[in-house]
Structures are given as C-alpha cells and as structure tokens.
Scaffold this active site. Structure first.
Site, PDB file in Angstrom:
ATOM      1  N   ASP A   1      -3.735 -12.984  22.543  1.00 22.62           N
ATOM      2  CA  ASP A   1      -3.170 -14.322  22.761  1.00 22.62           C
ATOM      3  C   ASP A   1      -3.046 -15.092  21.451  1.00 22.62           C
ATOM      4  O   ASP A   1      -2.079 -15.836  21.246  1.00 22.62           O
ATOM      5  CB  ASP A   1      -4.040 -15.110  23.740  1.00 22.62           C
TER       6      ASP A   1
ATOM      7  N   GLU B   1       0.213 -19.663  25.176  1.00 23.87           N
ATOM      8  CA  GLU B   1      -0.635 -18.594  24.648  1.00 23.87           C
ATOM      9  C   GLU B   1      -1.911 -19.185  24.049  1.00 23.87           C
ATOM     10  O   GLU B   1      -2.990 -18.588  24.142  1.00 23.87           O
ATOM     11  CB  GLU B   1       0.118 -17.771  23.604  1.00 23.87           C
TER      12      GLU B   1
ATOM     13  N   HIS C   1      -4.102 -19.884  26.938  1.00 25.33           N
ATOM     14  CA  HIS C   1      -4.732 -18.648  27.415  1.00 25.33           C
ATOM     15  C   HIS C   1      -5.947 -18.301  26.552  1.00 25.33           C
ATOM     16  O   HIS C   1      -7.014 -17.950  27.078  1.00 25.33           O
ATOM     17  CB  HIS C   1      -3.735 -17.487  27.373  1.00 25.33           C
TER      18      HIS C   1
ATOM     19  N   TYR D   1     -10.332 -18.136  27.686  1.00 28.26           N
ATOM     20  CA  TYR D   1     -11.418 -17.164  27.551  1.00 28.26           C
ATOM     21  C   TYR D   1     -12.657 -17.818  26.957  1.00 28.26           C
ATOM     22  O   TYR D   1     -13.786 -17.481  27.336  1.00 28.26           O
ATOM     23  CB  TYR D   1     -10.951 -15.973  26.709  1.00 28.26           C
TER      24      TYR D   1
ATOM     25  N   GLU E   1       3.381  -8.656  25.833  1.00 27.93           N
ATOM     26  CA  GLU E   1       3.287  -9.511  27.024  1.00 27.93           C
ATOM     27  C   GLU E   1       3.152  -8.702  28.308  1.00 27.93           C
ATOM     28  O   GLU E   1       2.383  -9.074  29.207  1.00 27.93           O
ATOM     29  CB  GLU E   1       4.535 -10.397  27.131  1.00 27.93           C
TER      30      GLU E   1
ATOM     31  N   GLU F   1       2.383 -14.677  31.725  1.00 28.71           N
ATOM     32  CA  GLU F   1       2.827 -13.527  30.939  1.00 28.71           C
ATOM     33  C   GLU F   1       4.005 -12.830  31.602  1.00 28.71           C
ATOM     34  O   GLU F   1       4.886 -12.286  30.922  1.00 28.71           O
ATOM     35  CB  GLU F   1       1.671 -12.536  30.727  1.00 28.71           C
TER      36      GLU F   1
END
EC number: 1.17.4.1
Length: 319
Positions: free
Chosen positions: A67, A98, A101, A105, A158, A192
């Site tokens: 990402d 992105e 994303h 995490y 992706e 994605e």
C-alpha cells in the site's frame, strides 16, 4: 521563462464517462479505519496461537508495504500519464485511499498487538527477500518512461499481489475469528477491485491506438511480468505459510486472482481451473454478504460505525 497556461478541471465537461463513474464509486465508498470497531476482535485475537499471531502481523506488514508503494509511487506515477484531468483526479483519490489502507493496518496493530511484535514484523519485512523483490520489480516499472507497462504493473499489484495476504483474514473470518478485522479488509478489497478495474480499463483504451505488433509485444510483456511475480509470490507464500498446512489453498487463491488481473487488462485467464480452485469458504468470506456486520457497497452497517445526530431542546441539558 514562459509559463504554460493552466486549465481548471471542469466536471461538467467529461471526455470519458468512466472517469466520473469511477470517481462517484470511490467517493461513495469512502471510509476510515477509525469507524470499524476493531477492539471487538481482542477476545478472538487472544485465542490465536503465538505462531498464528506472528503470521497475521507479518501478513499485514507485507500488505502495508504494498500500500505504501502504491500511495507514494504507483498512483502518482500514473497521474503523469493521465489523458484527462478527471483521470488525474481519480488517480489522486486512489493514491489517498492507498494511504488509508496502510493506515488501517496500523490501526489493527495498535488495537490487537504488542508494540515489540509489530516492530519485529517491520524489521522482518525489510529483510525478507521475496517481499523486497516484489517491491523492487513493481517500483522498477513505476520509475520507467513506459506508461502502459506502468499500468500493467499497477494492475498486477492491485489485483494479484495483495491476495496472498488477503487470504488469511478471509480464512479466519470463515471460522468466526477476527470478523471485524475481516470487515475492514473487505473494505480494502472493495477499493482494490475498483482500482484494478479502472487502471485496466485505461490500459485497454490506450491499446486501441497501437498497432497489432505493439499490442502483441505488450501482451507478451504482461505474461512475462506476471510469471516473474507469480514465481516470486510462490516463494513468499511457501515461506510465510510454511508451518500452517494452508500453502496449497493460498496458491490456488493466487492463481484465481492472477487470472482476474489478466482479465482486468483484457486478456484471457492463464491458470487452468484446477489450479485456481479456491476453497468455497474463502469465496463466501469474500462475498458482499459474507458477514452480517458489513454492507459491502455502502460501507455502512454495524461494523462501520458512523455518528448519529439527535436534535435536542434546552431542557435536555438541565442535569
């Protein structure tokens, strides 16, 4: 030095209707990880073995790396080749998401994991040869001056490279574990899917302007690049999942998504059905209605928490 004239973007004059369609889809899908109640997964996280926890952290660290690449290098490099200002705007949205994303995490890590375990995973990611290799392969094309090869590399990232990591939360979700984390991952997968589709669409439009020989050369390039990435991804998967007994299931998932990546580029599937035979439980976990907590298309539902407003009267504040 004479400055070039700058034109303001005009969304009321669209050259390619797909730009507006995808812009509307991406903006309507907008979400943030802070709205997903990841803390509800703490009890389930504590039931995982130490090896399963380490695997999960490493998987998510690898996804964070991809990402990061797409945020700082991938989408921005594609913007330089955009045909319309609206395409540039869509790619800027892709770049931002992105970053969301990658941030997601970190939200998972801060909610479920110990700092020392996460730090160890980040150190591991910098020393893992297959992980670093796939990053280098993709980045080499992003810094090139060949726009269509950039698009091929981007679609493979992706629509293919993420999925060795996406398999694990779908597996846990299919067994009723880490379901809120899986809801967050589905939001990422939804994004994605649109990214891969859109960039593949732009690639196919550009192909129409090329000669048959040039189109064939690009197809051969795409197949060669896919196999280079696939061989590396197999090594990554075999090492990452070595102690689990899940390697073959993940490999099938890789083949399944490699075929989807090729189709996004307008090419036929490469891997035969027997190699891309994904466990039905994983496909069910990927589906829009996989979890009752999650509304795949609106981003709403009980696991995506939005604040509600209620009108009050003055007397409501007399405690």
């Amino acid at each position: 030095m004479k400055l070039s004239r700058i034109s303001a973007i005009n969304w009321n004059k669209i050259q390619d209707d797909k730009d507006l369609e995808v812009w509307n889809r991406l903006t309507s899908n907008f979400w943030l990880p802070e709205k997903v109640p990841l803390s509800n997964d703490i009890p389930a996280w504590q039931t995982l073995s130490a090896a399963e926890q380490q695997l999960t952290i490493r998987v998510f660290t690898g996804l964070t790396l991809l990402d990061t690449i797409q945020n700082i290098a991938g989408a921005p490099s594609l913007m330089a080749d955009a045909i319309t200002p609206h395409e540039e705007a869509v790619l800027s949205n892709i770049s931002f998401m992105e970053a969301v994303h990658a941030r997601s995490y970190s939200s998972i890590f801060s909610t479920l994991c110990q700092t020392k375990e996460v730090d160890a995973a980040y150190a591991w990611s910098e020393e893992n040869p297959p992980l670093q290799r796939k990053a280098q392969i993709i980045l080499a094309h992003y810094v090139s001056d060949e726009p269509l090869k950039k698009k091929i590399a981007s679609v493979f990232l992706e629509s293919f490279l993420f999925y060795s990591g996406f398999w694990l939360p779908m597996y846990f979700s299919s067994r009723g574990k880490l379901t809120n984390t899986a809801d967050l991952i589905r939001l990422i997968i939804r994004d994605e899917a649109v990214h891969g589709y859109y960039i593949g669409y732009k690639y196919q439009i550009a192909l129409q302007k090329l000669s048959a020989i040039e189109r064939e050369e690009l197809k051969l390039f795409a197949l060669d690049l896919l196999m280079e990435l696939y061989d590396n991804e197999i090594r990554y998967t075999e090492a990452l999942y070595a102690e689990t007994g899940w390697v073959n299931d993940v490999k099938a998932f890789l083949c399944y998504n490699a075929n989807k990546a090729l189709m996004n580029l307008g090419y036929e599937a490469l891997f035969p059905p027997e190699m891309a035979d994904v466990n039905p439980a994983i496909l069910a976990a990927l589906s829009p209605n996989a979890d009752e907590n999650h509304d795949f298309f609106s981003g709403s539902g009980s696991s995506y928490v939005m604040g509600k407003t209620v009108e009050t009267e003055d007397e409501d504040w007399n405690f």
